[in-house]
Design a protein around this motif. Structure first.
Motif, PDB file in Angstrom:
ATOM      1  N   SER A  30       0.902  -1.207  -0.008  1.00  0.00           N
ATOM      2  CA  SER A  30      -0.143  -0.165  -0.017  1.00  0.00           C
ATOM      3  C   SER A  30       0.689   1.155   0.159  1.00  0.00           C
ATOM      4  O   SER A  30       0.377   2.260   0.028  1.00  0.00           O
ATOM      5  CB  SER A  30      -1.067  -0.166   1.245  1.00  0.00           C
ATOM      6  N   GLN A  31       2.211   1.013  -0.254  1.00  0.00           N
ATOM      7  CA  GLN A  31       3.165   2.328  -0.166  1.00  0.00           C
ATOM      8  C   GLN A  31       2.954   2.892   0.978  1.00  0.00           C
ATOM      9  O   GLN A  31       3.068   4.179   0.907  1.00  0.00           O
ATOM     10  CB  GLN A  31       2.971   3.042  -1.312  1.00  0.00           C
ATOM     11  N   VAL A  32       2.848   2.393   2.052  1.00  0.00           N
ATOM     12  CA  VAL A  32       3.252   3.124   3.427  1.00  0.00           C
ATOM     13  C   VAL A  32       4.672   3.387   3.659  1.00  0.00           C
ATOM     14  O   VAL A  32       5.602   2.490   3.282  1.00  0.00           O
ATOM     15  CB  VAL A  32       2.619   2.266   4.607  1.00  0.00           C
ATOM     16  N   SER A  33       4.847   4.688   4.153  1.00  0.00           N
ATOM     17  CA  SER A  33       6.525   4.836   4.370  1.00  0.00           C
ATOM     18  C   SER A  33       7.093   3.912   5.341  1.00  0.00           C
ATOM     19  O   SER A  33       6.400   3.400   6.312  1.00  0.00           O
ATOM     20  CB  SER A  33       6.505   6.253   4.812  1.00  0.00           C
ATOM     21  N   LEU A  34       8.244   3.826   5.094  1.00  0.00           N
ATOM     22  CA  LEU A  34       9.159   3.006   6.111  1.00  0.00           C
ATOM     23  C   LEU A  34       8.963   3.304   7.399  1.00  0.00           C
ATOM     24  O   LEU A  34       8.957   2.382   8.480  1.00  0.00           O
ATOM     25  CB  LEU A  34      10.751   2.935   5.648  1.00  0.00           C
ATOM     26  N   ALA A  35       8.961   4.599   7.689  1.00  0.00           N
ATOM     27  CA  ALA A  35       8.892   5.301   9.097  1.00  0.00           C
ATOM     28  C   ALA A  35       7.418   4.860   9.802  1.00  0.00           C
ATOM     29  O   ALA A  35       7.671   4.502  10.912  1.00  0.00           O
ATOM     30  CB  ALA A  35       9.152   6.943   8.924  1.00  0.00           C
ATOM     31  N   ASP A  36       6.431   4.736   8.966  1.00  0.00           N
ATOM     32  CA  ASP A  36       5.309   4.400   9.401  1.00  0.00           C
ATOM     33  C   ASP A  36       5.182   2.887   9.758  1.00  0.00           C
ATOM     34  O   ASP A  36       4.725   2.444  10.812  1.00  0.00           O
ATOM     35  CB  ASP A  36       4.126   4.803   8.721  1.00  0.00           C
ATOM     36  N   ILE A  37       5.793   2.274   8.974  1.00  0.00           N
ATOM     37  CA  ILE A  37       5.761   0.706   9.157  1.00  0.00           C
ATOM     38  C   ILE A  37       6.630   0.553  10.438  1.00  0.00           C
ATOM     39  O   ILE A  37       6.321  -0.567  11.325  1.00  0.00           O
ATOM     40  CB  ILE A  37       6.466  -0.027   7.915  1.00  0.00           C
ATOM     41  N   GLN A  38       7.799   1.166  10.569  1.00  0.00           N
ATOM     42  CA  GLN A  38       8.757   0.825  11.802  1.00  0.00           C
ATOM     43  C   GLN A  38       7.910   1.334  13.028  1.00  0.00           C
ATOM     44  O   GLN A  38       8.090   0.447  13.979  1.00  0.00           O
ATOM     45  CB  GLN A  38      10.058   1.907  11.742  1.00  0.00           C
TER      46      GLN A  38
END
Length: 74
Positions: A30-38
Motif C-alpha cells: 500500500s506504499q506506506v512509508s518505512l517510518a510508519d511501518i517501523q
C-alpha cells in the motif's frame, strides 16, 4: 488515524512473526512509508500477544472475520 492497509488474518497462523510479516507486506504494497511501518512494528512488539493483536486493529483495516478471531483471543 488513517489505516495503513487492509489485511485478512483468517488464514494466518497465530504466530506473532507470521502476523507481523503479513502486516508489513500489506503496508509495503500500500506504499506506506518505512517510518510508519517501523512505528507500527515497534508498538506491536512492545507487549504480549494480545497487545500485538490490538495494535494490528489500530493500524490496519481488518475483515469482520479477522476482528472476530482477534476478539476471541482476548
Amino acid at each position: 488515524m488513517k489505516k495503513m492497509a487492509q489485511i485478512d488474518l483468517t488464514t494466518c497462523s497465530d504466530n506473532a512473526f507470521d502476523i507481523l510479516a503479513r502486516c508489513q507486506r500489506a503496508a509495503r504494497q500500500s506504499q506506506v512509508s518505512l517510518a510508519d511501518i517501523q512505528e507500527f512494528l515497534l508498538e506491536a512488539v512492545d507487549g504480549n500477544h494480545t497487545h500485538l493483536l490490538a495494535t494490528v486493529l489500530k493500524y490496519f483495516e481488518v475483515s469482520q472475520a479477522t476482528r472476530s478471531i482477534v476478539k476471541s483471543t482476548r
